[in-house]
Scaffold this motif. Structure first.
Motif, PDB file in Angstrom:
ATOM      1  N   SER A 156       9.426 -12.873 105.445  1.00 19.05           N
ATOM      2  CA  SER A 156       9.021 -11.548 104.951  1.00 19.05           C
ATOM      3  C   SER A 156       7.521 -11.444 104.737  1.00 19.05           C
ATOM      4  CB  SER A 156       9.728 -11.244 103.626  1.00 19.05           C
ATOM      5  OG  SER A 156       9.239 -12.092 102.606  1.00 19.05           O
ATOM      6  N   LYS A 157       6.829 -12.585 104.726  1.00 21.25           N
ATOM      7  CA  LYS A 157       5.394 -12.639 104.424  1.00 21.25           C
ATOM      8  C   LYS A 157       5.100 -12.105 103.021  1.00 21.25           C
ATOM      9  CE  LYS A 157       4.590 -13.910 108.731  1.00 21.25           C
ATOM     10  NZ  LYS A 157       5.931 -13.790 109.307  1.00 21.25           N
ATOM     11  N   GLY A 158       6.119 -12.069 102.172  1.00 24.23           N
ATOM     12  CA  GLY A 158       5.916 -11.590 100.809  1.00 24.23           C
ATOM     13  C   GLY A 158       5.942 -10.080 100.676  1.00 24.23           C
ATOM     14  N   CYS A 159       6.498  -9.389 101.658  1.00 25.31           N
ATOM     15  CA  CYS A 159       6.601  -7.920 101.615  1.00 25.31           C
ATOM     16  C   CYS A 159       7.933  -7.533 100.967  1.00 25.31           C
ATOM     17  CB  CYS A 159       6.521  -7.348 103.023  1.00 25.31           C
ATOM     18  SG  CYS A 159       6.845  -5.569 103.102  1.00 25.31           S
ATOM     19  N   PRO A 160       7.912  -6.811  99.843  1.00 27.56           N
ATOM     20  CA  PRO A 160       9.150  -6.478  99.134  1.00 27.56           C
ATOM     21  C   PRO A 160      10.202  -5.790  99.999  1.00 27.56           C
ATOM     22  CG  PRO A 160       7.261  -5.962  97.767  1.00 27.56           C
ATOM     23  CD  PRO A 160       6.717  -6.347  99.109  1.00 27.56           C
ATOM     24  N   ARG A 161       9.795  -4.875 100.853  1.00 23.06           N
ATOM     25  CA  ARG A 161      10.770  -4.154 101.670  1.00 23.06           C
ATOM     26  C   ARG A 161      11.475  -5.096 102.642  1.00 23.06           C
ATOM     27  NH1 ARG A 161       8.427   0.902 104.573  1.00 23.06           N
ATOM     28  NH2 ARG A 161       8.312   1.575 102.396  1.00 23.06           N
ATOM     29  N   LEU A 162      10.717  -6.004 103.237  1.00 22.15           N
ATOM     30  CA  LEU A 162      11.322  -6.958 104.162  1.00 22.15           C
ATOM     31  C   LEU A 162      12.202  -7.964 103.425  1.00 22.15           C
ATOM     32  CD1 LEU A 162       8.472  -7.708 106.738  1.00 22.15           C
ATOM     33  CD2 LEU A 162      10.479  -6.230 107.003  1.00 22.15           C
ATOM     34  N   ILE A 163      11.825  -8.300 102.198  1.00 19.67           N
ATOM     35  CA  ILE A 163      12.676  -9.174 101.382  1.00 19.67           C
ATOM     36  C   ILE A 163      14.029  -8.502 101.170  1.00 19.67           C
ATOM     37  CG2 ILE A 163      12.981 -10.223  99.099  1.00 19.67           C
ATOM     38  CD1 ILE A 163       9.925 -10.519  98.984  1.00 19.67           C
ATOM     39  N   ASN A 164      14.011  -7.232 100.846  1.00 18.39           N
ATOM     40  CA  ASN A 164      15.261  -6.490 100.645  1.00 18.39           C
ATOM     41  C   ASN A 164      16.123  -6.485 101.900  1.00 18.39           C
ATOM     42  OD1 ASN A 164      14.568  -5.876  98.026  1.00 18.39           O
ATOM     43  ND2 ASN A 164      13.964  -3.782  98.446  1.00 18.39           N
ATOM     44  N   ILE A 165      15.503  -6.190 103.026  1.00 15.02           N
ATOM     45  CA  ILE A 165      16.243  -6.103 104.286  1.00 15.02           C
ATOM     46  C   ILE A 165      16.860  -7.452 104.640  1.00 15.02           C
ATOM     47  CG2 ILE A 165      15.990  -5.746 106.775  1.00 15.02           C
ATOM     48  CD1 ILE A 165      13.840  -3.634 106.106  1.00 15.02           C
ATOM     49  N   LEU A 166      16.065  -8.505 104.530  1.00 17.71           N
ATOM     50  CA  LEU A 166      16.533  -9.834 104.904  1.00 17.71           C
ATOM     51  C   LEU A 166      17.613 -10.343 103.954  1.00 17.71           C
ATOM     52  CD1 LEU A 166      16.393 -12.310 106.671  1.00 17.71           C
ATOM     53  CD2 LEU A 166      14.335 -13.043 105.438  1.00 17.71           C
ATOM     54  N   CYS A 167      17.419 -10.150 102.648  1.00 19.88           N
ATOM     55  CA  CYS A 167      18.399 -10.633 101.674  1.00 19.88           C
ATOM     56  C   CYS A 167      19.721  -9.883 101.788  1.00 19.88           C
ATOM     57  CB  CYS A 167      17.841 -10.515 100.261  1.00 19.88           C
ATOM     58  SG  CYS A 167      16.589 -11.762  99.861  1.00 19.88           S
ATOM     59  N   ASP A 168      19.652  -8.589 102.021  1.00 14.02           N
ATOM     60  CA  ASP A 168      20.883  -7.804 102.180  1.00 14.02           C
ATOM     61  C   ASP A 168      21.661  -8.281 103.406  1.00 14.02           C
ATOM     62  OD1 ASP A 168      22.503  -5.304 101.455  1.00 14.02           O
ATOM     63  OD2 ASP A 168      22.007  -4.920 103.554  1.00 14.02           O
ATOM     64  N   HIS A 169      20.955  -8.505 104.489  1.00 16.92           N
ATOM     65  CA  HIS A 169      21.608  -8.979 105.717  1.00 16.92           C
ATOM     66  C   HIS A 169      22.208 -10.365 105.496  1.00 16.92           C
ATOM     67  CE1 HIS A 169      22.192 -10.249 109.870  1.00 16.92           C
ATOM     68  NE2 HIS A 169      21.987  -8.993 110.267  1.00 16.92           N
ATOM     69  N   ALA A 170      21.482 -11.216 104.755  1.00 14.41           N
ATOM     70  CA  ALA A 170      21.964 -12.573 104.498  1.00 14.41           C
ATOM     71  C   ALA A 170      23.235 -12.559 103.651  1.00 14.41           C
ATOM     72  CB  ALA A 170      20.874 -13.388 103.802  1.00 14.41           C
TER      73      ALA A 170
END
Length: 285
Positions: free
Chosen positions: A227-241
Motif C-alpha cells: 500500500s506504500k502507507g496509503c490509507p485507501r489502499l490499506i482498506n482495499i487490500l485488507c478487505d480483499h484479504a
C-alpha cells in the motif's frame, strides 16, 4: 460475508467515509492543527496537499465540524465547474439567494456577507477540494475573491486542497500573484509501518472485533509495503484479504493471503522480500 467468520460487527475497511471512524496519524494531526491555526489566525490562503487516498477530504470535514460555531465553511468538491456555475454554486453554499448567481451581483452580496460576519466575529472559509484540477481562469477568479476578504479586514480564508501536482501548478510564473498570498502549506505524509499497524488495529476495534490478531505481523508488514502507507489502499487490500481468508477458511490472515490479494488487485510488489517481517523482528519473533 466474512463478518461472522472473523467475529466482526461490521466490515472494518469500508471505503465510504465515516466521520465517527477517523484515524489520526501524527501526519493527520499536524495537518489538522495547521489548517485549524491558519483559519483561526485568519490567514488568506492555505494549501494542503497529499497523495490520492491519504485523507485530505477527511481532514477538511473534521475541520468544518470543529469550527462550525466559529466559522462559516463552504466546501467546493467539484473544481471543474464553469465560472458561471462556480458563482451559482457559491451563492447556494453561502445562501445569498438566486439573484446573486450573476457574478457582479454575487460580488456585491458576498462583500456584504464578509463585512457582516466580520462585525460579529464569524470568519468565512472557502475550501476547494481537488484544487489541482482547477483551470488557470478559475485560479484567477479565486484570487480575485480573496481581494474581497482583504477589503473586509481579513474576513476570508481560502483553503486549496489537492494532490502533489498542485504545488507544481502554483510554482508556475503565471501564478505568482496568487502564490505570494499563500501563507501556510502542509503536505500529508504517507503512513510509516507503525502507523499502518495502528491503523489496522484501530479499524478492527471500531468494527467490534473480538480479537485484534486477525492479521499476523508479517501480513501487516506486507500490507504496508504493497500500500506504500496509503490509507485507501490499506482498506482495499485488507478487505480483499479478509474475503480471501474467509474463502480459504483461514482464521488468521498471513503473508501468503496478502500476496495473493495484492496480485489479484494488481498492486505493485514490495521493493524486497524479507525472511522475517518488520514487526516480527521488532518484537523478537
Amino acid at each position: 460475508m466474512y463478518r461472522d467468520f472473523y467475529g466482526l460487527k461490521k466490515k472494518p475497511f469500508e471505503l465510504v467515509p465515516d466521520d465517527e471512524i477517523i484515524f489520526m496519524s501524527e501526519g493527520h494531526k499536524e495537518a489538522f492543527s495547521t489548517l485549524f491555526y491558519g483559519v483561526i489566525e485568519r490567514k488568506g490562503f492555505i494549501v494542503l496537499t497529499g497523495d490520492v487516498g491519504t485523507g485530505k477530504t477527511t481532514i477538511l470535514r473534521l475541520l468544518k465540524r470543529s469550527l462550525r460555531k466559529r466559522c462559516i465553511i463552504a466546501m467546493v468538491s467539484n473544481p471543474t465547474l464553469t465560472i458561471h456555475d462556480f458563482y451559482m454554486y457559491l451563492s447556494s453554499l453561502f445562501k445569498l439567494g438566486s439573484a446573486s448567481r450573476a457574478k457582479a451581483r454575487f460580488m456585491i452580496k458576498f462583500q456584504e456577507l464578509l463585512e457582516l460576519k466580520a462585525k460579529t466575529g464569524i470568519h468565512v472559509v472557502l475550501a476547494i477540494d481537488e484544487a489541482h484540477l482547477l483551470s488557470p481562469e478559475m485560479f484567477e477568479e479565486i484570487r480575485l475573491l480573496s481581494n474581497l476578504g482583504m477589503d473586509a479586514g481579513a474576513a476570508l480564508t481560502i483553503v486549496l486542497v489537492g494532490q502533489p501536482e498542485l504545488d507544481h501548478i502554483l510554482s508556475n510564473s503565471k501564478m505568482r500573484a496568487l502564490r505570494q498570498r499563500i501563507t501556510i502549506r502542509y503536505h500529508i505524509p504517507l503512513f510509516r509501518p507503525y502507523d499502518t499497524r495502528r491503523y489496522i488495529i484501530f479499524r478492527l476495534q471500531k468494527a467490534g472485533a473480538r480479537r485484534l490478531n486477525i492479521f499476523d505481523y508479517d501480513a501487516v508488514e506486507l500490507v504496508h509495503e504493497y500500500s506504500k502507507g496509503c490509507p485507501r489502499l490499506i482498506n482495499i487490500l485488507c478487505d480483499h484479504a479478509l474475503l480471501s481468508g474467509y474463502a480459504a477458511n483461514k482464521i488468521v490472515i498471513d503473508a501468503d493471503i496478502i500476496r495473493d490479494s495484492a496480485r489479484e488487485l494488481e498492486l505493485a510488489g514490495p521493493a524486497s522480500q524479507k525472511r522475517k517481517g518488520f514487526f516480527g523482528r521488532l518484537l523478537g519473533m
